[in-house]
Enzyme design. Structure first.
Site, short mmCIF file in Angstrom:
data_model
loop_
_atom_site.label_atom_id
_atom_site.label_comp_id
_atom_site.label_asym_id
_atom_site.label_seq_id
_atom_site.Cartn_x
_atom_site.Cartn_y
_atom_site.Cartn_z
N LYS A 109 -14.17 4.57 1.29
CA LYS A 109 -12.88 5.29 1.17
C LYS A 109 -11.79 4.31 1.58
O LYS A 109 -11.54 4.08 2.76
CB LYS A 109 -12.90 6.50 2.12
N GLU B 195 -5.14 4.67 1.02
CA GLU B 195 -4.41 5.18 -0.15
C GLU B 195 -3.18 4.32 -0.47
O GLU B 195 -2.58 4.46 -1.52
CB GLU B 195 -4.03 6.65 0.02
N SER C 244 -6.17 2.59 12.81
CA SER C 244 -5.42 2.73 14.07
C SER C 244 -6.28 3.42 15.12
O SER C 244 -7.22 4.16 14.79
CB SER C 244 -4.14 3.52 13.82
N CYS D 114 -4.62 -7.03 12.55
CA CYS D 114 -5.10 -6.53 13.84
C CYS D 114 -5.32 -7.67 14.81
O CYS D 114 -5.46 -7.45 16.01
CB CYS D 114 -6.37 -5.74 13.66
N GLU E 16 1.38 -0.73 19.85
CA GLU E 16 1.12 -1.62 18.72
C GLU E 16 2.26 -1.44 17.71
O GLU E 16 2.52 -0.32 17.26
CB GLU E 16 -0.22 -1.26 18.05
P1 NAD Z 1 -4.75 4.24 9.65
O1 NAD Z 1 -5.48 4.61 10.88
O2 NAD Z 1 -3.48 4.94 9.34
O3 NAD Z 1 -5.70 4.46 8.36
C1 NAD Z 1 -7.01 3.93 8.31
C2 NAD Z 1 -7.85 4.82 7.40
O4 NAD Z 1 -7.91 6.14 7.97
C3 NAD Z 1 -7.27 4.98 6.00
O5 NAD Z 1 -8.31 4.94 5.06
C4 NAD Z 1 -6.61 6.34 6.04
O6 NAD Z 1 -6.62 7.00 4.78
C5 NAD Z 1 -7.45 7.11 7.03
N1 NAD Z 1 -6.68 8.12 7.78
C6 NAD Z 1 -5.37 8.04 8.14
N2 NAD Z 1 -5.01 9.15 8.81
C7 NAD Z 1 -6.11 9.95 8.89
C8 NAD Z 1 -6.38 11.22 9.48
N3 NAD Z 1 -5.43 11.91 10.13
N4 NAD Z 1 -7.62 11.73 9.38
C9 NAD Z 1 -8.59 11.06 8.73
N5 NAD Z 1 -8.39 9.85 8.15
C10 NAD Z 1 -7.17 9.29 8.23
O7 NAD Z 1 -4.53 2.65 9.71
P2 NAD Z 1 -3.68 1.76 8.71
O8 NAD Z 1 -2.23 1.99 8.96
O9 NAD Z 1 -4.20 1.85 7.33
O10 NAD Z 1 -4.07 0.29 9.24
C11 NAD Z 1 -3.44 -0.34 10.31
C12 NAD Z 1 -4.18 -0.13 11.61
O11 NAD Z 1 -5.52 -0.62 11.48
C13 NAD Z 1 -3.59 -0.90 12.77
O12 NAD Z 1 -3.62 -0.08 13.91
C14 NAD Z 1 -4.51 -2.10 12.93
O13 NAD Z 1 -4.56 -2.65 14.23
C15 NAD Z 1 -5.82 -1.48 12.58
N6 NAD Z 1 -6.78 -2.49 12.19
C16 NAD Z 1 -7.75 -2.80 13.09
C17 NAD Z 1 -8.68 -3.77 12.78
C18 NAD Z 1 -9.76 -4.14 13.75
O14 NAD Z 1 -10.63 -4.87 13.37
N7 NAD Z 1 -9.76 -3.65 14.97
C19 NAD Z 1 -8.61 -4.44 11.54
C20 NAD Z 1 -7.60 -4.09 10.65
C21 NAD Z 1 -6.70 -3.10 10.99
#
Ligand code: NAD
Length: 511
Positions: free
Chosen positions: A188, A191, A241, A296, A396
């Site tokens: 998944k 989006e 996140s 990240c 962050e």
């Molecule tokens: P996000 O948490 O908004 O989304 C990540 C995934 O979760 C997406 O596929 C999204 O569709 C889904 N999602 C979002 N809200 C949701 C909800 N309420 N319920 C269920 N699923 C949901 O993160 P993002 O903005 O796409 O990416 C950036 C974040 O990812 C930053 O916090 C970054 O630090 C983190 N990140 C961490 C690593 C790591 O290795 N630790 C690597 C890359 C990114």
């Protein structure tokens, strides 16, 4: 330009395409009637829509992966290995095409997109050695006439949920090992930039992967919750996140799944007074502003042990002024942020910094980009004397905003880093090997760089942080990846031998 100039663009699709799902080895249009806009961040326009799966589509995707599992998991290691070799060649051949796709939806510059593909390709290359990685253990004659050995078997259908910031690399942290180990995968993607995942699926199909082994399910919370609660999904690998990582970990484990959920970060660079400040300044620029800070492992805080701060800040500011910000397809150094909303949120932290008494040394809100004026621009921002009580320090930001905190000693800097809520990455810059060695032992962080600003481990080590940066016991890829995507069995075996020894009701013991 200012940070509020982008026009309302929702619905302004320029090519009318809708990104659907990849199910049963083909692109499948969605029937859910729900979509989300996908932007070209450098132009600030919607270029396509992405399907948001409904419950029925989620179940269809999982059912396809489940149906493919028995045959795929029975296929010999050498045949699975050959498909990985083929995919590796195709990925390497067509990576420029993938980089263009990433840049057009994420905004990062093309060279950076190629960089993320290269890091993903490393994991594909690791997965080509799957026969070696899955080797079990064998102990001969543990008791008279008895041998013990272990084997590793795939889990079944595994779910991967990825973030927007690495639309190719993060899926490739998991996919190759999961598939090579004999699992079938439902991915998944975010989006915000869904096309890279469909591209990967089409290229795996070209490499000979049977239908159903790799499924792409586009969607939002409906799709995520469907994967988290389905009894047919054995594990979840999540990156995103921290609040969502925690939700995914808690919900997935409550539903009996193995879960690894990688969360957010706030990475510090500790600069000791003996460091080479030109090297430090170059690395602070690369690690703070590369990919517009949407990594990240980006450095977001420089912890300067005095008396170096003034000189170091001057060197970073001087370099920041030379960066070309603009459309990632034009050879610029740094592209736009992913959405207008995210750009505005990141920019709002600069106002918070002003209110909290910090010193704005370089203000990204005044950037003059080499690109469309409607792009989601924010230039490199450098903020000195950030109070550690400020939200600019504690939260962050995930954008091109680099904070500087001045400390008087190594101990003070270390305590600051160890007091943080996250523990993803950190770096120390020094020429003192003893200090660096002490730091690597003392710091409460999962990935550490010594004069290396973004210490993302190579594929045969594992990637993952501590504290709020990782929920679960397994990091991504490397030995942890193999362990996560397989279940181990231990077998105790005796074949009839003239020495076998009659009835014994006691607990089995060695003899
Ligand atoms: P996000 O948490 O908004 O989304 C990540 C995934 O979760 C997406 O596929 C999204 O569709 C889904 N999602 C979002 N809200 C949701 C909800 N309420 N319920 C269920 N699923 C949901 O993160 P993002 O903005 O796409 O990416 C950036 C974040 O990812 C930053 O916090 C970054 O630090 C983190 N990140 C961490 C690593 C790591 O290795 N630790 C690597 C890359 C990114």
């Amino acid at each position: 330009m200012t940070t509020t100039s982008a026009p309302a663009t929702t619905g302004d699709a320029t090519d009318g395409a809708t990104v659907g799902h990849w199910i049963d080895g083909a692109h499948v249009p969605s029937t859910s009637g729900r979509t989300a806009p996908v932007y070209d961040p450098a132009r600030g326009v919607v270029t396509k829509q992405v399907a948001l799966a409904d419950e029925r589509e989620v179940q269809a995707a999982i059912a396809s992966a489940k149906a493919a599992f028995p045959a795929w998991s029975e296929l010999s290691l050498s045949k699975r290995q050959q498909i990985m070799f083929s995919f590796r060649e195709i990925l390497n051949r067509d990576k420029a095409e993938l980089a263009e796709i990433i840049t057009s939806e994420h905004g990062k510059v093309v060279s950076d997109a190629l960089g993320e593909i290269a890091r993903g390709q490393e994991v594909v290359e690791l997965a080509t050695s799957i026969p070696q990685l899955l080797k079990g253990e064998f102990s001969d004659q543990v008791s008279t006439g008895i041998d013990v050995y272990s084997i590793r078997q795939p889990l079944g259908v595994v779910g991967i949920i990825s973030p927007f910031n690495f639309p190719a690399m993060v899926p490739l942290w998991f996919l190759p090992i999961a598939i090579a180990a004999g699992n079938t995968v439902v991915l998944k993607p975010s989006e915000k930039d869904p096309s890279a995942a469909i591209w990967l699926a089409s290229k795996f199909t070209e490499a000979g992967l049977p239908a159903g082994v790799f499924t792409v399910l586009n969607g939002d919370k409906v799709a995520v919750d469907g994967l988290l609660t389905s009894p047919d999904v054995e594990s979840i690998s999540f990156v995103g996140s921290t609040p969502i990582a925690q939700y995914v970990y808690e919900t997935g484990t409550k539903h009996g799944k193995r879960v690894q959920a990688l969360g957010g970060a706030k990475n510090h660079m500790l600069v000791l007074p003996d460091a080479d400040l030109d090297l430090v300044a170059d690395n602070a620029i690369n690690a703070g502003f590369g990919s517009a800070g949407e990594r990240c492992m980006a450095i977001s805080v420089v912890v300067a042990v005095e008396p170096v701060a003034d000189e170091l800040i001057a060197k970073i500011a001087e370099r920041a002024a030379t960066l070309r910000i603009g459309d990632g397809r034009r050879g610029c150094d740094m592209g736009p942020l992913v959405t207008e909303q995210h750009r505005d949120k990141v920019a709002s932290y600069i106002e918070v910094a002003e209110q909290d008494g910090a010193v704005i040394v370089v203000d990204g809100r005044t950037v003059r980009p080499d690109g469309d004026e409607n792009g989601f621009w924010l230039g490199p921002t450098l903020i000195d004397r950030v109070p550690t009580s400020s939200r600019v320090y504690t939260e962050e930001i995930f954008g091109p905003v680099l904070s500087v905190v001045r400390v008087e000693s190594y101990e003070e800097g270390l305590a600051l880093i160890n007091g943080g809520a996250y523990g993803n990455g950190t770096a120390i810059f020094t020429n003192d090997g003893g200090a660096a060695r002490r730091f690597q032992r003392d710091v409460q962080v999962g990935m550490i760089g010594i004069n290396v600003p973004i210490p993302v481990p190579v594929a045969y080590y594992s990637f993952g942080g501590w504290k709020n940066s990782l929920f679960g016991d397994h990091k991504a890829y490397g030995a942890d990846g193999v362990s996560f995507f397989t279940r181990q069995k231990a077998i105790t075996s005796r074949w009839l031998d003239p020495s076998h020894g009659g009835i014994n009701l006691g607990f089995p013991s060695n003899g």
